[in-house]
Design an enzyme around this catalytic site. Structure first.
Site, PDB file in Angstrom:
ATOM      1  N   ASP A   1      16.049 -34.234   8.189  1.00  0.00           N
ATOM      2  CA  ASP A   1      15.198 -33.484   9.112  1.00  0.00           C
ATOM      3  C   ASP A   1      13.708 -33.369   8.795  1.00  0.00           C
ATOM      4  OD1 ASP A   1      17.724 -33.113  10.001  1.00  0.00           O
ATOM      5  OD2 ASP A   1      17.754 -30.954   9.731  1.00  0.00           O
TER       6      ASP A   1
ATOM      7  N   GLU B   1      24.474 -27.691  -0.751  1.00  0.00           N
ATOM      8  CA  GLU B   1      24.061 -28.635   0.299  1.00  0.00           C
ATOM      9  C   GLU B   1      23.185 -29.743  -0.304  1.00  0.00           C
ATOM     10  OE1 GLU B   1      21.826 -26.581   3.279  1.00  0.00           O
ATOM     11  OE2 GLU B   1      21.904 -28.226   4.730  1.00  0.00           O
TER      12      GLU B   1
HETATM   13  C1  9WN Z   1      19.747 -29.444  12.189  1.00  0.00           C
HETATM   14  C2  9WN Z   1      24.478 -29.629   9.334  1.00  0.00           C
HETATM   15  C3  9WN Z   1      23.110 -30.258   9.452  1.00  0.00           C
HETATM   16  C4  9WN Z   1      23.091 -31.706   8.906  1.00  0.00           C
HETATM   17  C5  9WN Z   1      21.676 -32.240   8.795  1.00  0.00           C
HETATM   18  C6  9WN Z   1      20.863 -31.249   7.968  1.00  0.00           C
HETATM   19  C7  9WN Z   1      20.878 -29.872   8.625  1.00  0.00           C
HETATM   20  C8  9WN Z   1      20.257 -28.877  10.870  1.00  0.00           C
HETATM   21  C9  9WN Z   1      19.382 -27.697  10.459  1.00  0.00           C
HETATM   22  O1  9WN Z   1      22.208 -29.420   8.731  1.00  0.00           O
HETATM   23  O2  9WN Z   1      20.242 -29.966   9.909  1.00  0.00           O
HETATM   24  O3  9WN Z   1      20.592 -30.456  12.637  1.00  0.00           O
HETATM   25  O4  9WN Z   1      19.460 -26.672  11.146  1.00  0.00           O
HETATM   26  O5  9WN Z   1      18.637 -27.787   9.494  1.00  0.00           O
HETATM   27  O6  9WN Z   1      19.573 -31.702   7.775  1.00  0.00           O
HETATM   28  O7  9WN Z   1      21.674 -33.507   8.205  1.00  0.00           O
HETATM   29  O8  9WN Z   1      23.834 -32.522   9.737  1.00  0.00           O
HETATM   30  O9  9WN Z   1      24.938 -29.723   8.018  1.00  0.00           O
END
Ligand code: 9WN
Length: 436
Positions: A170, A402
């Site tokens: 992200d 994470e």
């Molecule tokens: C937005 C769920 C997701 C992962 C992504 C990670 C994070 C979300 C956020 O969490 O993104 O999609 O709100 O930050 O970057 O890779 O799929 O674990």
């Protein structure tokens, strides 16, 4: 060996599993179903609870739109503990969106094809898995057709992403170059992520302004792919995303051949695959850096930075042996110092590197899993083993976080696992790596 770790990992997955037939990436922080998380989670479940692995994928594909698109978040409940939620994303604006589920209007790396193959390889009951695959595979094929029809504006076999959240990585420093070209409004909104996780480990407020701004543009045009391609300030050919598509193409070809009677689809997949691999190699490889990079389609220029995504093509069999050797050399020179765990998400020698912040440096287990598989495939057994041992060590020392600090000195007295804890894909992919 590692029995306690495996036991804990299984417990995390089981506890994150929801009555709606899907698994939370992480309690509190991510309260819905996410696309690529679901894929990795299914691989973990496949080792000890195949019905849940199948259900995870069936639920995900049930949320597919009529045009083949699969959204990145499926909002199974009305909880308002995540921002931006269903009311902000408004998937109902798109005429072909799911009538059954609310979702986002963006996607995530297309992992589902290779996940089906992984599940097949893991399962002791091949016949049962093939029956399951037969019931789902055409949906994955339709998803690939969506990408080649709507996301490949130059007909070169490389698809674009229009939002950083589509990349999965992200707030990669690579996007800084794009944000510098965008004058997003300053929105007034209440974030939820920073009430679960220390703000220094998450993207900034200004970055969230950009994230929302792109969605506003897409919504103004009811998530029309053509309009997005014309207007989105973020339009990128991402090597990780395209490598996932290519890897999944390869899996679909193998699985359709195993099922039989699908020659037309195999032929189409092979055509896509040939073009994709050849353009990937000619357009996304940077000879000087010795690895693959991103391409900014909006501003027509390569984004010349090294990240863990730069090495993901090893997992998808994209480079030839000589190029793979160059990539491994780049990886070990830049990321492989003995005082670092493999593999940081961004170039540790760059001034944009931040070892604690999200995708700006920390190690992520899903990328390590891909690298482990990719390095093994190309015969780099020792480095693959180091990736595996580093992954185990990071989780053993800190827990199933994470993401993790790549600097060895950061671990020990204080915890250096960051973001959410009891994170599902960290658990799922550790189970898979330890089963090898
Ligand atoms: C937005 C769920 C997701 C992962 C992504 C990670 C994070 C979300 C956020 O969490 O993104 O999609 O709100 O930050 O970057 O890779 O799929 O674990």
């Amino acid at each position: 060996m590692h029995e306690n770790l495996i036991k804990k990992a299984k417990q995390i997955l089981t506890e994150n599993y929801q009555p709606g037939g899907f698994t939370l990436p992480c309690k509190n922080l991510y309260p819905f179903q996410w696309l690529w998380d679901s894929g990795f989670i299914a691989i973990g479940f496949a080792h000890f609870d195949m019905p849940k692995a199948k259900q995870e994928i069936s639920t995900l594909l049930d949320a597919q739109w009529e045009n083949g698109f699969i959204p990145h978040i499926i909002f199974h409940t009305d909880t308002d503990t995540y921002f931006p939620g269903a009311d902000f994303h408004r998937s109902d604006l798109h005429p072909l969106s799911s009538k059954k589920y609310k979702s986002t209007g963006m996607t995530q790396p297309p992992v589902t094809g290779f996940v089906l193959e992984e599940m097949y390889n893991i399962s002791p009951d091949k016949e049962d898995l093939l029956t399951f695959i037969e019931s789902e595979i055409d949906k994955v094929y339709a998803n690939h057709r969506y990408f080649y029809q709507h996301r490949d504006i130059n007909n070169e076999g490389l698809v674009y992403i229009y939002h950083n959240w589509e990349s999965g990585t992200d707030n990669s420093p690579i996007w800084d170059d794009i944000w510098a070209t965008v004058d997003s409004p300053r929105y007034d909104f209440q974030r939820r992520d920073t009430s679960h996780v220390d703000a220094s480990q998450r993207p900034s407020k200004r970055e969230y302004d950009h994230y929302l701004h792109i969605i506003e543009i897409a919504k103004q045009h009811n998530y029309s792919d053509e309009k997005i391609a014309e207007l989105s300030p973020f339009l990128v050919q991402d090597p990780l995303f395209n490598a996932m598509l290519i890897k999944s193409n390869e899996s679909l070809i193998k699985l359709y051949k195993r099922i039989g009677n699908n020659e037309d689809k195999v032929r189409q997949l092979e055509q896509w695959q040939q073009l994709s691999i050849s353009s990937f190699n000619s357009k996304l490889y940077d000879e000087e850096l010795g690895c693959y990079i991103h391409y900014d389609l909006r501003n027509n220029k390569p984004l010349r930075y090294i990240s863990s995504s730069s090495f993901a093509p090893l997992f998808a069999n994209i480079p030839d042996k000589e190029r793979a050797a160059e990539m491994v050399n780049t990886m070990m020179t830049k990321f492989g110092n003995p005082d670092q765990y493999l593999c940081a998400s961004f170039d540790p020698t760059s001034e944009r590197y931040n070892p604690k912040q999200y995708w700006r440096g920390p190690v992520w287990i899903n990328l390590n899993w891909m690298l482990y598989k990719g390095l093994t495939q190309y015969g780099y057994k020792n480095i693959a083993e180091r990736v595996k041992q580093d992954t185990i060590a990071l989780i053993e020392i800190n827990g199933f976080y994470e993401y993790f600090d790549a600097r060895k000195e950061a671990h020990g007295e204080v915890r250096a696992g960051y973001g959410g804890n009891d994170f599902s894909w960290s658990a799922a992919l550790l189970i898979d790596m330890l089963s090898d």
